[in-house]
Write a protein that holds these residues in place. Structure first.
Motif, PDB file in Angstrom:
ATOM      1  N   MET A   1       0.667  -1.334   0.045  1.00 16.49           N
ATOM      2  CA  MET A   1      -0.017   0.097  -0.047  1.00 16.49           C
ATOM      3  C   MET A   1       0.776   1.159  -0.198  1.00 16.49           C
ATOM      4  N   GLU A   2       0.399   2.214  -0.839  1.00 19.32           N
ATOM      5  CA  GLU A   2       1.191   3.427  -0.854  1.00 19.32           C
ATOM      6  C   GLU A   2       0.334   4.705  -0.197  1.00 19.32           C
ATOM      7  N   ARG A   3       0.834   5.648   0.180  1.00 15.86           N
ATOM      8  CA  ARG A   3       0.340   7.158   0.749  1.00 15.86           C
ATOM      9  C   ARG A   3       0.573   8.124  -0.074  1.00 15.86           C
ATOM     10  N   ILE A   4      -0.448   9.049  -0.133  1.00 14.63           N
ATOM     11  CA  ILE A   4      -0.411  10.325  -0.802  1.00 14.63           C
ATOM     12  C   ILE A   4      -0.394  11.229   0.454  1.00 14.63           C
ATOM     13  N   GLU A   5       0.246  12.319   0.568  1.00 10.58           N
ATOM     14  CA  GLU A   5       0.184  13.263   1.482  1.00 10.58           C
ATOM     15  C   GLU A   5       0.015  14.472   0.889  1.00 10.58           C
ATOM     16  N   ILE A   6      -0.895  15.533   1.346  1.00 10.11           N
ATOM     17  CA  ILE A   6      -0.973  16.558   0.759  1.00 10.11           C
ATOM     18  C   ILE A   6      -1.330  17.687   1.811  1.00 10.11           C
ATOM     19  N   GLY A   7      -1.197  18.979   1.496  1.00  6.13           N
ATOM     20  CA  GLY A   7      -1.550  19.886   2.363  1.00  6.13           C
ATOM     21  C   GLY A   7      -2.545  20.962   1.562  1.00  6.13           C
ATOM     22  N   THR A   8      -3.760  20.987   2.161  1.00  6.55           N
ATOM     23  CA  THR A   8      -4.879  21.731   1.517  1.00  6.55           C
ATOM     24  C   THR A   8      -4.632  23.039   1.954  1.00  6.55           C
ATOM     25  N   ARG A   9      -5.399  23.959   1.025  1.00  7.48           N
ATOM     26  CA  ARG A   9      -5.024  25.316   1.274  1.00  7.48           C
ATOM     27  C   ARG A   9      -6.325  26.163   1.666  1.00  7.48           C
ATOM     28  N   GLU A  10      -7.694  25.575   1.299  1.00  4.32           N
ATOM     29  CA  GLU A  10      -8.731  26.426   1.428  1.00  4.32           C
ATOM     30  C   GLU A  10      -9.685  25.324   2.278  1.00  4.32           C
ATOM     31  N   SER A  11     -10.734  26.075   2.896  1.00  2.00           N
ATOM     32  CA  SER A  11     -11.576  25.359   3.805  1.00  2.00           C
ATOM     33  C   SER A  11     -12.392  24.257   2.890  1.00  2.00           C
ATOM     34  N   THR A  12     -13.035  24.524   2.017  1.00  3.38           N
ATOM     35  CA  THR A  12     -13.318  23.554   0.723  1.00  3.38           C
ATOM     36  C   THR A  12     -12.427  23.508  -0.365  1.00  3.38           C
ATOM     37  N   GLU A  13     -12.190  22.436  -0.930  1.00  6.59           N
ATOM     38  CA  GLU A  13     -11.407  22.378  -2.440  1.00  6.59           C
ATOM     39  C   GLU A  13     -11.360  21.071  -2.846  1.00  6.59           C
ATOM     40  N   LEU A  14     -11.252  21.084  -4.177  1.00  5.60           N
ATOM     41  CA  LEU A  14     -11.048  19.964  -4.865  1.00  5.60           C
ATOM     42  C   LEU A  14      -9.492  19.842  -5.439  1.00  5.60           C
ATOM     43  N   ILE A  15      -8.757  18.529  -5.295  1.00  5.09           N
ATOM     44  CA  ILE A  15      -7.457  18.520  -5.533  1.00  5.09           C
ATOM     45  C   ILE A  15      -7.540  17.316  -6.430  1.00  5.09           C
ATOM     46  N   ASP A  16      -6.921  17.643  -7.474  1.00  2.00           N
ATOM     47  CA  ASP A  16      -6.815  16.690  -8.592  1.00  2.00           C
ATOM     48  C   ASP A  16      -5.535  15.621  -8.273  1.00  2.00           C
ATOM     49  N   ILE A  17      -5.824  14.378  -7.546  1.00  2.00           N
ATOM     50  CA  ILE A  17      -4.785  13.501  -7.498  1.00  2.00           C
ATOM     51  C   ILE A  17      -4.501  12.221  -8.453  1.00  2.00           C
ATOM     52  N   THR A  18      -5.028  12.412  -9.596  1.00  2.00           N
ATOM     53  CA  THR A  18      -4.944  11.505 -10.688  1.00  2.00           C
ATOM     54  C   THR A  18      -3.647  11.149 -11.152  1.00  2.00           C
ATOM     55  N   GLY A  19      -2.858  12.261 -11.298  1.00  4.03           N
ATOM     56  CA  GLY A  19      -1.236  11.848 -11.855  1.00  4.03           C
ATOM     57  C   GLY A  19      -0.712  11.260 -10.496  1.00  4.03           C
ATOM     58  N   LYS A  20      -0.975  11.635  -9.158  1.00  2.00           N
ATOM     59  CA  LYS A  20      -0.145  10.961  -8.046  1.00  2.00           C
ATOM     60  C   LYS A  20      -0.676   9.391  -8.082  1.00  2.00           C
ATOM     61  N   VAL A  21      -1.866   9.236  -8.355  1.00  7.65           N
ATOM     62  CA  VAL A  21      -2.316   7.572  -8.521  1.00  7.65           C
ATOM     63  C   VAL A  21      -1.897   6.952  -9.584  1.00  7.65           C
ATOM     64  N   LYS A  22      -1.715   7.584 -10.580  1.00 14.41           N
ATOM     65  CA  LYS A  22      -1.358   6.669 -11.883  1.00 14.41           C
ATOM     66  C   LYS A  22       0.081   6.494 -11.600  1.00 14.41           C
ATOM     67  N   GLU A  23       0.910   7.543 -11.208  1.00 13.25           N
ATOM     68  CA  GLU A  23       2.379   7.275 -10.781  1.00 13.25           C
ATOM     69  C   GLU A  23       2.627   5.756  -9.930  1.00 13.25           C
ATOM     70  N   ILE A  24       1.621   5.976  -8.799  1.00 10.56           N
ATOM     71  CA  ILE A  24       1.681   4.646  -7.879  1.00 10.56           C
ATOM     72  C   ILE A  24       1.398   3.264  -8.926  1.00 10.56           C
ATOM     73  N   VAL A  25       0.222   3.529  -9.379  1.00 18.89           N
ATOM     74  CA  VAL A  25      -0.233   2.197 -10.092  1.00 18.89           C
ATOM     75  C   VAL A  25       0.998   1.877 -11.212  1.00 18.89           C
ATOM     76  N   LYS A  26       1.450   2.772 -11.842  1.00 19.42           N
ATOM     77  CA  LYS A  26       2.681   2.432 -12.805  1.00 19.42           C
ATOM     78  C   LYS A  26       3.941   1.823 -12.097  1.00 19.42           C
ATOM     79  N   ILE A  27       4.403   2.808 -11.255  1.00 19.48           N
ATOM     80  CA  ILE A  27       5.666   2.573 -10.784  1.00 19.48           C
ATOM     81  C   ILE A  27       5.816   1.713  -9.238  1.00 19.48           C
ATOM     82  N   LYS A  28       4.960   2.096  -8.586  1.00 16.81           N
ATOM     83  CA  LYS A  28       5.272   1.382  -7.251  1.00 16.81           C
ATOM     84  C   LYS A  28       4.318   0.002  -6.732  1.00 16.81           C
ATOM     85  N   SER A  29       3.337  -0.289  -7.994  1.00 14.79           N
ATOM     86  CA  SER A  29       2.639  -1.485  -7.738  1.00 14.79           C
ATOM     87  C   SER A  29       3.339  -2.519  -8.151  1.00 14.79           C
TER      88      SER A  29
END
Ligand code: ZN
Length: 134
Positions: A1-29
């Motif tokens: 299992m892998e982890r993604i850590e992010i620091g959010t900046r707003e009270s409500t916000e949508l952060i695109d994590i597609t690239g990070k997840v793709k990287e995990i699937v390709k490289i680390k899995s």
């Protein structure tokens, strides 16, 4: 299992994590050809969703959540830490998504992106990504 850590900046916000997840699937899995990928948020005031990464739509989604579940509507949990609306939005969004992996890649549709939805930021957040072969 892998982890993604992010620091959010707003009270409500949508952060695109597609690239990070793709990287995990390709490289680390370990090059899983076929399987499933589970993306899970560890928090009770956030969500994981799949939708289109379009600036107007992202604002529409946040406005929709705000309209549907406004802050401070006399919620009981607000007596404790004043963020009941954040928990309720999290309930609505859900805490995980599951995506098929085919030919070593996430089988996302053309317009599908994976978002971490912050409902009580800014905060440090942790997302788990689990790849299962099968
Ligand atoms: Zn709370």
């Amino acid at each position: 299992m892998e982890r993604i850590e992010i620091g959010t900046r707003e009270s409500t916000e949508l952060i695109d994590i597609t690239g990070k997840v793709k990287e995990i699937v390709k490289i680390k899995s370990g090059g899983v050809e076929s399987g499933i990928c589970v993306i899970f948020t560890k928090h009770t005031t956030s969500g994981i969703i799949i939708n289109e990464n379009e600036a107007g739509l992202k604002r529409d989604i946040l406005a929709f959540l705000n309209e549907l579940i406004p802050k401070g509507r006399g919620y009981l949990h607000d007596r404790i830490d004043n963020n009941a609306h954040s928990h309720l939005r999290s309930v609505l969004l859900g805490s995980s998504v599951t995506i098929p992996i085919e030919k070593g890649e996430l089988a996302l549709g053309t317009w599908q992106s994976i978002f971490f939805a912050e409902c009580d930021g800014p905060r440090r957040r942790e997302i788990y990504v689990k790849v299962i072969e099968g």
